[in-house]
Motif scaffolding. Structure first.
Motif, PDB file in Angstrom:
ATOM      1  N   ASP A 128     -34.402 -32.204 -10.038  1.00 30.42           N
ATOM      2  CA  ASP A 128     -35.506 -33.135 -10.197  1.00 30.42           C
ATOM      3  C   ASP A 128     -36.737 -32.413  -9.628  1.00 30.42           C
ATOM      4  O   ASP A 128     -36.582 -31.518  -8.799  1.00 30.42           O
ATOM      5  N   PRO A 129     -37.947 -32.749 -10.070  1.00 33.27           N
ATOM      6  CA  PRO A 129     -39.126 -32.106  -9.476  1.00 33.27           C
ATOM      7  C   PRO A 129     -39.169 -32.212  -7.954  1.00 33.27           C
ATOM      8  O   PRO A 129     -39.789 -31.386  -7.289  1.00 33.27           O
ATOM      9  N   ASP A 130     -38.477 -33.221  -7.393  1.00 28.75           N
ATOM     10  CA  ASP A 130     -38.464 -33.406  -5.942  1.00 28.75           C
ATOM     11  C   ASP A 130     -37.118 -33.079  -5.301  1.00 28.75           C
ATOM     12  O   ASP A 130     -36.920 -33.353  -4.117  1.00 28.75           O
ATOM     13  N   LEU A 131     -36.192 -32.498  -6.068  1.00 26.87           N
ATOM     14  CA  LEU A 131     -34.858 -32.218  -5.514  1.00 26.87           C
ATOM     15  C   LEU A 131     -34.288 -30.929  -6.098  1.00 26.87           C
ATOM     16  O   LEU A 131     -34.205 -30.769  -7.309  1.00 26.87           O
ATOM     17  N   THR A 132     -33.883 -30.031  -5.206  1.00 24.56           N
ATOM     18  CA  THR A 132     -33.294 -28.759  -5.622  1.00 24.56           C
ATOM     19  C   THR A 132     -31.964 -28.546  -4.911  1.00 24.56           C
ATOM     20  O   THR A 132     -31.868 -28.733  -3.689  1.00 24.56           O
ATOM     21  N   LEU A 133     -30.937 -28.190  -5.661  1.00 24.35           N
ATOM     22  CA  LEU A 133     -29.671 -27.746  -5.068  1.00 24.35           C
ATOM     23  C   LEU A 133     -29.834 -26.274  -4.736  1.00 24.35           C
ATOM     24  O   LEU A 133     -30.114 -25.462  -5.624  1.00 24.35           O
ATOM     25  N   VAL A 134     -29.694 -25.925  -3.448  1.00 21.65           N
ATOM     26  CA  VAL A 134     -29.914 -24.536  -3.053  1.00 21.65           C
ATOM     27  C   VAL A 134     -28.619 -23.774  -2.831  1.00 21.65           C
ATOM     28  O   VAL A 134     -28.615 -22.554  -2.731  1.00 21.65           O
ATOM     29  N   VAL A 176     -20.280 -27.036   2.337  1.00 24.56           N
ATOM     30  CA  VAL A 176     -21.056 -28.275   2.312  1.00 24.56           C
ATOM     31  C   VAL A 176     -22.272 -28.078   1.403  1.00 24.56           C
ATOM     32  O   VAL A 176     -23.059 -27.164   1.626  1.00 24.56           O
ATOM     33  N   PRO A 177     -22.435 -28.919   0.365  1.00 21.14           N
ATOM     34  CA  PRO A 177     -23.591 -28.770  -0.528  1.00 21.14           C
ATOM     35  C   PRO A 177     -24.905 -28.910   0.236  1.00 21.14           C
ATOM     36  O   PRO A 177     -25.020 -29.745   1.140  1.00 21.14           O
ATOM     37  N   VAL A 178     -25.885 -28.106  -0.125  1.00 20.55           N
ATOM     38  CA  VAL A 178     -27.194 -28.131   0.531  1.00 20.55           C
ATOM     39  C   VAL A 178     -28.269 -28.366  -0.519  1.00 20.55           C
ATOM     40  O   VAL A 178     -28.322 -27.672  -1.542  1.00 20.55           O
ATOM     41  N   TYR A 179     -29.125 -29.355  -0.265  1.00 20.00           N
ATOM     42  CA  TYR A 179     -30.228 -29.683  -1.156  1.00 20.00           C
ATOM     43  C   TYR A 179     -31.540 -29.596  -0.376  1.00 20.00           C
ATOM     44  O   TYR A 179     -31.560 -29.680   0.849  1.00 20.00           O
ATOM     45  N   PHE A 180     -32.628 -29.464  -1.105  1.00 21.97           N
ATOM     46  CA  PHE A 180     -33.959 -29.547  -0.500  1.00 21.97           C
ATOM     47  C   PHE A 180     -34.733 -30.618  -1.258  1.00 21.97           C
ATOM     48  O   PHE A 180     -34.785 -30.599  -2.490  1.00 21.97           O
ATOM     49  N   ALA A 181     -35.316 -31.579  -0.526  1.00 20.01           N
ATOM     50  CA  ALA A 181     -36.005 -32.704  -1.161  1.00 20.01           C
ATOM     51  C   ALA A 181     -37.437 -32.819  -0.666  1.00 20.01           C
ATOM     52  O   ALA A 181     -37.740 -32.523   0.490  1.00 20.01           O
ATOM     53  N   ARG A 182     -38.304 -33.265  -1.567  1.00 21.74           N
ATOM     54  CA  ARG A 182     -39.705 -33.528  -1.251  1.00 21.74           C
ATOM     55  C   ARG A 182     -39.986 -35.024  -1.365  1.00 21.74           C
ATOM     56  O   ARG A 182     -39.221 -35.759  -1.961  1.00 21.74           O
ATOM     57  N   ARG A 183     -41.076 -35.451  -0.772  1.00 19.17           N
ATOM     58  CA  ARG A 183     -41.638 -36.802  -0.933  1.00 19.17           C
ATOM     59  C   ARG A 183     -40.677 -37.920  -0.515  1.00 19.17           C
ATOM     60  O   ARG A 183     -40.710 -39.010  -1.074  1.00 19.17           O
ATOM     61  N   LEU A 184     -39.828 -37.659   0.462  1.00 21.18           N
ATOM     62  CA  LEU A 184     -38.926 -38.708   0.924  1.00 21.18           C
ATOM     63  C   LEU A 184     -39.654 -39.783   1.723  1.00 21.18           C
ATOM     64  O   LEU A 184     -39.074 -40.825   2.028  1.00 21.18           O
ATOM     65  N   ASN A 185     -40.923 -39.543   2.068  1.00 23.75           N
ATOM     66  CA  ASN A 185     -41.720 -40.584   2.714  1.00 23.75           C
ATOM     67  C   ASN A 185     -42.181 -41.632   1.706  1.00 23.75           C
ATOM     68  O   ASN A 185     -42.691 -42.687   2.091  1.00 23.75           O
ATOM     69  N   GLY A 194     -22.874 -33.866   1.813  1.00 22.65           N
ATOM     70  CA  GLY A 194     -23.718 -32.687   1.877  1.00 22.65           C
ATOM     71  C   GLY A 194     -24.885 -32.858   2.836  1.00 22.65           C
ATOM     72  O   GLY A 194     -24.945 -33.815   3.617  1.00 22.65           O
ATOM     73  N   ILE A 195     -25.802 -31.900   2.781  1.00 23.24           N
ATOM     74  CA  ILE A 195     -27.007 -31.906   3.611  1.00 23.24           C
ATOM     75  C   ILE A 195     -28.221 -31.910   2.696  1.00 23.24           C
ATOM     76  O   ILE A 195     -28.291 -31.127   1.740  1.00 23.24           O
ATOM     77  N   VAL A 196     -29.171 -32.791   2.980  1.00 21.87           N
ATOM     78  CA  VAL A 196     -30.456 -32.788   2.281  1.00 21.87           C
ATOM     79  C   VAL A 196     -31.524 -32.416   3.291  1.00 21.87           C
ATOM     80  O   VAL A 196     -31.795 -33.178   4.227  1.00 21.87           O
ATOM     81  N   PHE A 197     -32.099 -31.237   3.141  1.00 19.75           N
ATOM     82  CA  PHE A 197     -33.216 -30.853   3.998  1.00 19.75           C
ATOM     83  C   PHE A 197     -34.484 -31.489   3.444  1.00 19.75           C
ATOM     84  O   PHE A 197     -34.749 -31.431   2.244  1.00 19.75           O
ATOM     85  N   ALA A 198     -35.250 -32.105   4.328  1.00 15.79           N
ATOM     86  CA  ALA A 198     -36.451 -32.819   3.916  1.00 15.79           C
ATOM     87  C   ALA A 198     -37.696 -32.037   4.303  1.00 15.79           C
ATOM     88  O   ALA A 198     -37.728 -31.352   5.322  1.00 15.79           O
ATOM     89  N   ALA A 199     -38.722 -32.170   3.473  1.00 16.03           N
ATOM     90  CA  ALA A 199     -39.984 -31.495   3.748  1.00 16.03           C
ATOM     91  C   ALA A 199     -40.831 -32.271   4.742  1.00 16.03           C
ATOM     92  O   ALA A 199     -41.797 -31.753   5.278  1.00 16.03           O
ATOM     93  N   SER A 200     -40.475 -33.545   4.996  1.00 16.63           N
ATOM     94  CA  SER A 200     -41.288 -34.383   5.860  1.00 16.63           C
ATOM     95  C   SER A 200     -40.440 -34.985   6.966  1.00 16.63           C
ATOM     96  O   SER A 200     -39.237 -35.086   6.856  1.00 16.63           O
ATOM     97  N   GLU A 201     -41.094 -35.375   8.046  1.00 21.65           N
ATOM     98  CA  GLU A 201     -40.398 -36.002   9.172  1.00 21.65           C
ATOM     99  C   GLU A 201     -40.080 -37.460   8.873  1.00 21.65           C
ATOM    100  O   GLU A 201     -39.158 -38.034   9.442  1.00 21.65           O
TER     101      GLU A 201
END
Length: 281
Positions: free
Chosen positions: A73-79, A89-98, A119-126
């Motif tokens: 998705d434009p806001d989700l990447t499987l890395v 463990v699957p690792v993802y990176f996500a944007r705009r979770l705020n 899995g783990i979703v790393f977020a770009a925001s706190e």
């Protein structure tokens, strides 16, 4: 949004057109009028998304036991995957979770990938939910390693945060709703993937159902369930695709017509007539 740096204003604001040629109208972070200033004072920057993606993948590479860059998705990447306790463990990176709407969209997407395991979703925001689907969410910048480490990210901290969130990713030990903001929270049901909730209506509906289930009288009349809301049915508090994914999984009809209950075990879908109109959050 723009970043305003001024003697009296320091923070995010906005710029609007001005009737005076060569000037713009500035608005401060709290909506205050900051006045006019030359358009030449405004610098515009753009993020090179491809460069950012490639850089992120390169910096995360030492953490991964498997690499599999895939934009879901434009806001989700499987890395890829990280090995924890001898499991990948699957690792993802996500944007705009705020953004509650973006978080709920990604939650729905990740719940359809539940067979991949927790899995783990790393977020770009706190500002973020604690879980998305069967995944533990953690802010990437909170796991930077010390300057003397070879890797940019601290693996030990990531593994600890993952283990701490593992039980809730599997639903926890009792049904509950955990709010992570005024308009965001998560429903946990033992043995079920966490459900991200967006908006006070969704949060309150499930809070009322959880309370009823805990009291041993799970069926809640729709009038009481929707008290204080413009919506007449819980269906109207969700987008259609989200409602279709949670109906008869997390919420279902009660024993009597006009009642709803929290589902602690899945039940088959029944054809029940419901209001056609929907209110989205």
């Amino acid at each position: 949004m723009v970043l305003i740096e001024d003697d009296d204003v320091d923070g995010e604001g906005a710029v609007k057109p001005s009737a005076t040629e060569g000037m713009i109208h500035a608005v401060g972070p709290f909506g205050e009028d900051v006045g006019k200033r030359p358009a030449s004072d405004v610098e515009m920057f753009a993020v090179n998304a491809q460069w950012l993606h490639e850089t992120l993948m390169r910096l995360m590479k030492p953490l991964l036991s498997k690499r599999a860059a895939q934009i879901l998705d434009p806001d989700l990447t499987l890395v890829g995957a990280i090995q924890i306790d001898e499991a990948d463990v699957p690792v993802y990176f996500a944007r705009r979770l705020n953004d509650p709407k973006a978080a709920q969209r990604l939650d729905l997407m990740l719940r359809t990938r539940g067979t991949a395991g927790v899995g783990i979703v790393f977020a770009a925001s706190e500002e973020m939910p604690s879980h998305l689907g069967p995944n533990v969410v953690m802010p990437l910048l909170s796991h930077l390693a010390s300057a003397d480490e070879e890797m940019l990210f601290a693996r030990d901290g990531i593994e600890l945060a993952y283990r701490d969130g593992l039980s809730l990713a599997r639903g926890g030990v009792s049904p509950r709703v955990v709010r992570t903001g005024k308009q965001s929270g998560t429903l946990f049901i033992p043995g079920r993937e966490p459900l991200h909730l967006a908006g006070n209506d969704q949060l309150t509906i499930f809070e009322r159902l959880v309370v009823a289930a805990a009291k041993g009288s799970p069926d809640v009349q729709v009038k009481a369930l929707m008290e204080g809301f413009e919506s007449r049915s819980p269906q109207q508090a969700f987008r259609k695709e989200t409602w279709d994914s949670i109906r008869d999984v997390y919420i279902g009809k009660g024993a009597k017509n006009g009642y709803w209950r929290l589902l602690l075990t899945a039940q088959p879908t029944e054809a029940v007539a419901e209001p056609a109109e929907e209110a989205t959050v």
